[in-house]
Design a protein around this motif. Structure first.
Motif, short mmCIF file in Angstrom:
data_model
loop_
_atom_site.label_atom_id
_atom_site.label_comp_id
_atom_site.label_asym_id
_atom_site.label_seq_id
_atom_site.Cartn_x
_atom_site.Cartn_y
_atom_site.Cartn_z
N ALA A 93 0.90 -1.31 0.10
CA ALA A 93 0.08 0.00 0.01
C ALA A 93 0.92 1.11 -0.08
O ALA A 93 0.44 2.29 -0.80
CB ALA A 93 -0.90 0.03 1.36
N ALA A 94 2.06 1.15 0.72
CA ALA A 94 3.04 2.22 0.66
C ALA A 94 3.74 2.62 -0.85
O ALA A 94 3.71 3.70 -0.95
CB ALA A 94 4.07 2.14 1.58
N PHE A 95 3.56 1.66 -1.59
CA PHE A 95 4.07 1.74 -3.08
C PHE A 95 2.76 2.24 -3.94
O PHE A 95 3.04 2.12 -5.05
CB PHE A 95 4.60 0.48 -3.48
N GLU A 96 1.82 2.57 -3.32
CA GLU A 96 0.47 2.90 -3.98
C GLU A 96 -0.18 1.82 -4.75
O GLU A 96 -0.76 1.87 -5.85
CB GLU A 96 0.89 4.28 -5.01
N GLY A 97 0.09 0.62 -4.69
CA GLY A 97 -0.41 -0.59 -4.85
C GLY A 97 -1.82 -0.94 -4.35
O GLY A 97 -2.21 -0.51 -3.27
N GLU A 98 -2.81 -1.34 -5.21
CA GLU A 98 -4.16 -1.85 -4.71
C GLU A 98 -4.27 -3.13 -4.02
O GLU A 98 -3.61 -4.05 -4.65
CB GLU A 98 -5.17 -2.03 -5.72
N VAL A 99 -4.36 -3.43 -2.78
CA VAL A 99 -4.14 -4.60 -2.06
C VAL A 99 -5.59 -5.41 -2.14
O VAL A 99 -6.52 -4.66 -1.56
CB VAL A 99 -3.53 -4.47 -0.62
N GLY A 100 -5.56 -6.60 -2.16
CA GLY A 100 -6.74 -7.59 -1.84
C GLY A 100 -6.18 -8.52 -1.27
O GLY A 100 -5.00 -9.08 -1.34
N TYR A 101 -6.82 -9.45 -0.55
CA TYR A 101 -6.46 -10.72 -0.05
C TYR A 101 -7.61 -11.76 0.22
O TYR A 101 -8.73 -11.48 0.02
CB TYR A 101 -6.08 -10.37 1.56
N PHE A 102 -7.12 -13.01 0.45
CA PHE A 102 -8.10 -14.25 0.67
C PHE A 102 -7.31 -14.65 1.77
O PHE A 102 -5.86 -15.19 1.93
CB PHE A 102 -7.92 -15.18 -0.47
N SER A 103 -8.15 -15.36 2.95
CA SER A 103 -7.64 -16.10 3.96
C SER A 103 -8.67 -16.97 4.40
O SER A 103 -9.88 -16.58 4.07
CB SER A 103 -7.05 -15.18 5.14
N ARG A 104 -8.45 -18.01 5.47
CA ARG A 104 -9.41 -18.70 6.03
C ARG A 104 -10.42 -17.97 6.72
O ARG A 104 -11.66 -18.23 6.70
CB ARG A 104 -9.02 -19.49 7.15
N SER A 105 -10.40 -16.54 7.09
CA SER A 105 -11.28 -15.78 7.80
C SER A 105 -11.18 -14.38 7.29
O SER A 105 -10.16 -14.04 6.99
CB SER A 105 -11.35 -15.97 9.38
#
Length: 315
Positions: A167-179
């Motif tokens: 995020a500090a590099f101005e990227g768009e972050v998404g995620y997947f995890s068990r919860s």
């Protein structure tokens, strides 16, 4: 009199110095303990130190009839048979989060090195091709991180630090995890959905039976021909044969790997590819991380020998 502790995995002697100042270490140097010590020596061992990825099964635990604590040096514990330990009333501890910042740093380093083709660029200068103005298709402009969609698989301590750095590099972050977690990033309902959305997929999930080869040919295909894979978790999470094929036939654009199906990793077809950046499992290998991991090991051992629950138990 100092308590005796078996050092089960192979560690550099420098990493054991602080621990050895508090406990009497019996170093098996990565060899079967029964090959290094007699039954009378092993019978009194109550605690051991191991690397989390080193296989440690019930049969080995039975060689140590007094064993009451297995302390992993690092956050991982995937090599330890937790069910076998529980059956024998052996407590298992680790170093949660101790190396998270270090591993996150390397994840971002691999991501930048792969996407910006750092090794290719380095060779372009060293070979004299730049000075000779020799054209290279590998030196074509690449997309930067700003605005790029970066998926993080696993949102534990390491995953969160990776996400914050991206995020500090101005990227768009998404995620997947068990919860789902209370974090300022988009959540995806499956790994497939995350891979389909992102152009960089960073693996930060804990290894286990449920994640073995979960990154397979189908997931890589969803990542796509402009996509990159970064793995700082465990090699078992990725089907390495499928990854090699995807890199060779340009199903994906490249990869940055710190971990492998088998370690240490010998040169082969994967190491010959110019679109791959490889490091020798050094994610947690910084001075600060080692001090923090040693602190956790010492705290776990001191708690155990004092008759208290481990300071950092595996839950």
């Amino acid at each position: 009199m100092r308590e005796k502790v078996l050092v089960y995995s192979r560690f550099a002697k420098s990493l054991m110095q602080r621990i050895g100042a508090r406990f009497e270490l019996m170093d098996a140097a990565g060899k079967p303990p029964q090959d290094m010590f007699g039954p009378d020596q092993l019978s009194g061992i109550r605690a051991m130190i191991t690397a989390g990825g080193t296989p440690l099964r019930g049969e080995m635990m039975d060689q140590l009839p007094s064993l009451g604590a297995i302390v992993c040096y690092g956050t991982g514990y995937d090599g330890v048979d937790l069910a076998a330990a529980a059956q024998r009333s052996i407590a298992v501890g680790h170093s949660p989060g101790a190396n998270a910042a270090s591993v996150a740093e390397l994840a971002v380093t691999l991501m930048l090195a792969a996407t910006r083709r750092l090794l290719v660029a380095d060779n372009y200068v060293r070979s004299g091709d730049w000075a000779a103005a020799k054209p290279s298709p590998m030196m074509r402009p690449q997309a930067g991180i700003a605005g790029r969609k970066v998926g993080v698989y696993g949102m534990g301590e390491i995953g969160r630090k990776i996400a914050a750095r991206v995020a500090a590099f101005e990227g768009e972050v998404g995620y997947f995890s068990r919860s789902r977690h209370e974090v300022p990033y988009g959540y995806f309902p499956s790994l497939a959905a995350l891979a389909d959305w992102c152009s960089v997929l960073v693996i930060a999930v804990r290894a286990g039976a449920d994640t073995h080869h979960v990154v397979n040919a189908d997931i890589l295909a969803k990542l796509g021909q402009d996509g990159y894979l970064v793995n700082i978790a465990r090699g078992s999470v990725i089907d390495q044969d499928a990854l090699l094929q995807a890199l060779t036939d340009k199903t994906i654009a490249g990869a940055g790997l710190d971990v492998y199906a088998k370690e240490p990793y010998a040169p082969d077809a994967l190491t010959a590819l110019p679109n791959v950046v490889l490091t020798p499992h050094i994610g947690g290998h910084t001075l600060e991380s080692h001090v923090a991991m040693q602190d956790c090991v010492i705290a776990n051992l001191e708690s155990f020998f004092a008759g208290r629950p481990l300071a950092y138990p595996v839950r």
